[in-house]
Design a protein around this motif. Structure first.
Motif, PDB file in Angstrom:
ATOM      1  N   PRO A   1      35.004  27.257  33.193  1.00 65.33           N
ATOM      2  CA  PRO A   1      35.512  26.070  33.887  1.00 65.33           C
ATOM      3  C   PRO A   1      35.834  26.403  35.334  1.00 65.33           C
ATOM      4  O   PRO A   1      36.021  27.579  35.691  1.00 65.33           O
ATOM      5  CB  PRO A   1      36.775  25.716  33.098  1.00 65.33           C
ATOM      6  N   TYR A   2      35.909  25.397  36.173  1.00 57.42           N
ATOM      7  CA  TYR A   2      36.135  25.630  37.594  1.00 57.42           C
ATOM      8  C   TYR A   2      36.750  24.400  38.236  1.00 57.42           C
ATOM      9  O   TYR A   2      36.783  23.306  37.662  1.00 57.42           O
ATOM     10  CB  TYR A   2      34.816  25.961  38.308  1.00 57.42           C
ATOM     11  N   GLY A   3      37.238  24.581  39.439  1.00 58.29           N
ATOM     12  CA  GLY A   3      37.720  23.475  40.250  1.00 58.29           C
ATOM     13  C   GLY A   3      37.198  23.624  41.663  1.00 58.29           C
ATOM     14  O   GLY A   3      36.937  24.744  42.133  1.00 58.29           O
TER      15      GLY A   3
ATOM     16  N   CYS B   1      34.252  31.795  44.067  1.00 57.39           N
ATOM     17  CA  CYS B   1      34.859  33.004  43.529  1.00 57.39           C
ATOM     18  C   CYS B   1      35.118  32.792  42.039  1.00 57.39           C
ATOM     19  O   CYS B   1      35.590  31.718  41.637  1.00 57.39           O
ATOM     20  CB  CYS B   1      36.156  33.328  44.251  1.00 57.39           C
ATOM     21  N   ILE B   2      34.784  33.791  41.226  1.00 56.29           N
ATOM     22  CA  ILE B   2      34.965  33.730  39.777  1.00 56.29           C
ATOM     23  C   ILE B   2      35.963  34.805  39.361  1.00 56.29           C
ATOM     24  O   ILE B   2      35.836  35.957  39.770  1.00 56.29           O
ATOM     25  CB  ILE B   2      33.631  33.963  39.024  1.00 56.29           C
ATOM     26  N   VAL B   3      36.935  34.424  38.544  1.00 61.59           N
ATOM     27  CA  VAL B   3      37.884  35.376  37.978  1.00 61.59           C
ATOM     28  C   VAL B   3      37.529  35.588  36.515  1.00 61.59           C
ATOM     29  O   VAL B   3      37.386  34.623  35.755  1.00 61.59           O
ATOM     30  CB  VAL B   3      39.333  34.872  38.094  1.00 61.59           C
ATOM     31  N   SER B   4      37.358  36.842  36.128  1.00 62.25           N
ATOM     32  CA  SER B   4      37.061  37.185  34.733  1.00 62.25           C
ATOM     33  C   SER B   4      38.098  38.192  34.258  1.00 62.25           C
ATOM     34  O   SER B   4      38.225  39.269  34.831  1.00 62.25           O
ATOM     35  CB  SER B   4      35.660  37.785  34.607  1.00 62.25           C
TER      36      SER B   4
ATOM     37  N   ARG C   1      27.548  26.175  36.391  1.00 60.12           N
ATOM     38  CA  ARG C   1      27.626  25.569  37.724  1.00 60.12           C
ATOM     39  C   ARG C   1      28.670  26.253  38.607  1.00 60.12           C
ATOM     40  O   ARG C   1      28.593  26.175  39.831  1.00 60.12           O
ATOM     41  CB  ARG C   1      27.960  24.083  37.598  1.00 60.12           C
ATOM     42  N   ALA C   2      29.653  26.918  37.988  1.00 62.65           N
ATOM     43  CA  ALA C   2      30.688  27.587  38.791  1.00 62.65           C
ATOM     44  C   ALA C   2      30.065  28.589  39.749  1.00 62.65           C
ATOM     45  O   ALA C   2      30.510  28.732  40.894  1.00 62.65           O
ATOM     46  CB  ALA C   2      31.693  28.273  37.877  1.00 62.65           C
TER      47      ALA C   2
ATOM     48  N   GLY D   1      36.377  29.556  39.769  1.00 60.12           N
ATOM     49  CA  GLY D   1      36.110  29.491  38.338  1.00 60.12           C
ATOM     50  C   GLY D   1      36.840  30.596  37.601  1.00 60.12           C
ATOM     51  O   GLY D   1      37.253  31.595  38.202  1.00 60.12           O
ATOM     52  N   VAL D   2      37.003  30.441  36.304  1.00 57.75           N
ATOM     53  CA  VAL D   2      37.638  31.472  35.489  1.00 57.75           C
ATOM     54  C   VAL D   2      36.906  31.548  34.149  1.00 57.75           C
ATOM     55  O   VAL D   2      36.561  30.528  33.556  1.00 57.75           O
ATOM     56  CB  VAL D   2      39.147  31.205  35.291  1.00 57.75           C
TER      57      VAL D   2
END
Length: 464
Positions: free
Chosen positions: A319-321, A385-388, A371-372, A293-294
């Motif tokens: 958003p995410y994939g 994993c989330i990128v911020s 949901r990410a 996600g980002v």
């Protein structure tokens, strides 16, 4: 105004010498009132985020920092308040002027600032950011070293503001500290106008595409899938990325792709590599899908004219994939970057953010979550994993009166199974990135094993 904090006083903590905590209140009295959190704030769980700023000799004095903090808390008065529950059980701000807990500490005898291994956060660096009282909004800690340098750590409640907002505060605090040295006062006055992110009344006709995207990205907590399996022991690290490697990643991602999209695509493939390595370890197991996600800021999407430039609060979507780890490892890097770009662009619209505000309103007071964080609509089994992006961090503007910091980083060791990665500009101002990560040991190993991109952060890079 500075006053003794309840329960403060001198003492000794692990890794520190004498410790004194006081409360810094706004320099002007605050009329006590309640300020509701926006619907976008309500999407955030009760998580604390920290920032650390490292200053060489001569570092700003605690007295000067407290005086400047009292001044800047006048326009930023919610930071001196408390988070309380309203009648529906939702969090909101009590703007009481109670003050910000301000801790003055000295490093343990014999510990030099140059000896700090900023890259290995878990060793000692985490002691440089303050723990925050559960009800308070913000706390500050200044740790002085024998060499005359100091580390300023700040911790804030993510439900009250995002990184963009806290960056505004840091710039204003620094300007107030420099004011006594001939610096200019801050020009950007924070806005707490909740009408900018208010639900539409009456709600507009439902849009199937907008609703479908929101339902894919967010879920009421009661209907959300279970969280992903937490890593056995997440590690906290800070790496550096050379400007040339950032540019090479972007070039490899293909035309029209941003640096952050290229970086996110790279992290997604590294996540797949880590999943494969974990599955191959004894006892062998099935490979898990990877959810990447980002975080996307919505200020410019909601108001392209800049009306939200000074807005203080959360304006975020995630958003995410989700793809299989084997599939990701077999994809060309440019194709992975195309995938990231597609789901980022889909959510980076004013219609999405307006619809999200209305979506939360229709479900209040029931809480919701992105949901990410939970592994996507499938949940449970995915590695997350989330990128911020912290690329807006104003490192050069964080001059608290004695010069800009030699080093700065976020610190966010959250208690969740998802990994968290936050790049920001290096304090060197040369285009390098500093990247804070809170990830599984397997992902950290994958990041360190590659021949380029993630490099060790040693003291020579910080102080050389």
């Amino acid at each position: 105004m500075v006053k003794d904090a309840q329960g403060g006083g001198a003492g000794v903590t692990a890794g520190h010498g004498e410790v004194i905590t006081t409360a810094v209140a706004p320099a002007l009295p605050t009329q006590e009132h309640r300020l509701r959190l926006s619907n976008l704030d309500l999407l955030l769980p009760p998580l604390d985020v920290s920032v650390l700023l490292c200053y060489r000799h001569p570092a700003p004095s605690a007295a000067a920092l407290k005086e400047a903090l009292a001044k800047v808390l006048v326009p930023y008065y919610p930071l001196a308040g408390e988070v309380v529950a309203n009648g529906d059980g939702e969090p909101e701000l009590l703007c009481s002027g109670r003050g910000v807990d301000f801790t003055e500490a000295s490093a343990a005898a014999g510990v030099e600032m140059r000896e700090l291994r900023f890259g290995v956060v878990d060793e000692r660096v985490e002691k440089l950011v303050p723990a925050k009282n559960a009800a308070s909004v913000m706390s500050v800690q200044v740790t002085k070293f024998k060499c005359g340098g100091a580390v300023v750590g700040c911790t804030f409640d993510h439900r009250v503001c995002d990184a963009y907002s806290f960056n505004m505060f840091l710039v204003a605090w620094a300007a107030a500290a420099r004011d006594g040295h001939g610096g200019a006062p801050p020009q950007l006055i924070p806005s707490f106008r909740r009408s900018l992110v208010a639900p539409r009344d009456p709600p507009p006709p439902r849009s199937p595409s907008t609703d479908a995207l929101i339902d894919r990205l967010f879920a009421p907590v009661g209907s959300a899938p279970p969280p992903p399996n937490a890593a056995a022991a997440a590690v906290n690290r800070i790496y550096r990325i050379a400007a040339g490697d950032v540019a090479a990643l972007q070039a490899s991602a293909g035309p029209g792709r941003t640096k952050l999209e290229a970086f996110t695509a790279h992290m997604w493939q590294l996540c797949a590599r880590a999943v494969a390595a974990a599955a191959a370890s004894p006892p062998p197991s099935r490979e898990r899908p990877c959810c990447m996600g980002v975080v996307v800021d919505g200020r410019g999407r909601l108001f392209p004219d800049g009306a939200m430039r000074a807005y203080f609060g959360n304006v975020l979507t995630i958003p995410y994939g989700v793809r299989g780890s084997e599939e990701l490892r077999g994809m060309a890097f440019a194709d992975v970057a195309d995938d990231v770009h597609a789901w980022v662009v889909e959510a980076a619209t004013g219609d999405h953010f307006r619809g999200l505000v209305d979506w939360v309103e229709a479900r209040r007071p029931k809480p919701a979550a992105a949901r990410a964080y939970l592994g996507g609509t499938g949940g449970g089994d995915a590695a997350v994993c989330i990128v911020s992006s912290g690329m807006g961090f104003p490192v050069g503007d964080a001059d608290l009166g004695t010069g800009p910091p030699a080093f700065a980083s976020y610190h966010f060791p959250w208690p969740a199974g998802a990994g968290y990665v936050m790049p920001m500009p290096s304090a060197r101002g040369d285009g390098d990135w500093v990247v804070y990560v809170h990830v599984s040991p397997e992902l950290a190993e994958a990041m360190e094993e590659e021949p380029t991109v993630f490099r060790a952060l040693d003291s020579s890079y910080v102080f050389g």
